[in-house]
Write a protein that holds these residues in place. Structure first.
Motif: not given
Length: 66
Positions: A51-53, A55-59, A62
């Protein structure tokens, strides 16, 4: 080899979360692992989904320029 400087190796039980257990020699009496050669995707050919859902959006959120 010098006498008295090497650790005492005893039989140790390795326990995986998949239920596989085997014995090796170690300085520790028991070792618990998350993945072993019986359940590792490289050896079994089965891919486990991680489950890596998000992570890209969070990056991107940020480090987005404001």
């Amino acid at each position: 080899m010098k006498e008295g400087i090497h650790p005492d190796y005893k039989e140790a039980k390795i326990q995986c979360v998949c239920g596989e257990a085997f014995a090796i020699r170690s300085t520790r009496p028991a070792i618990h692992v998350d993945i072993c050669s019986k359940c590792h995707p490289f050896y079994t050919g089965k891919q486990k989904m991680v489950d890596a859902e998000g992570r890209v959006q969070k990056f991107k959120r940020k480090y987005a320029k404001k």
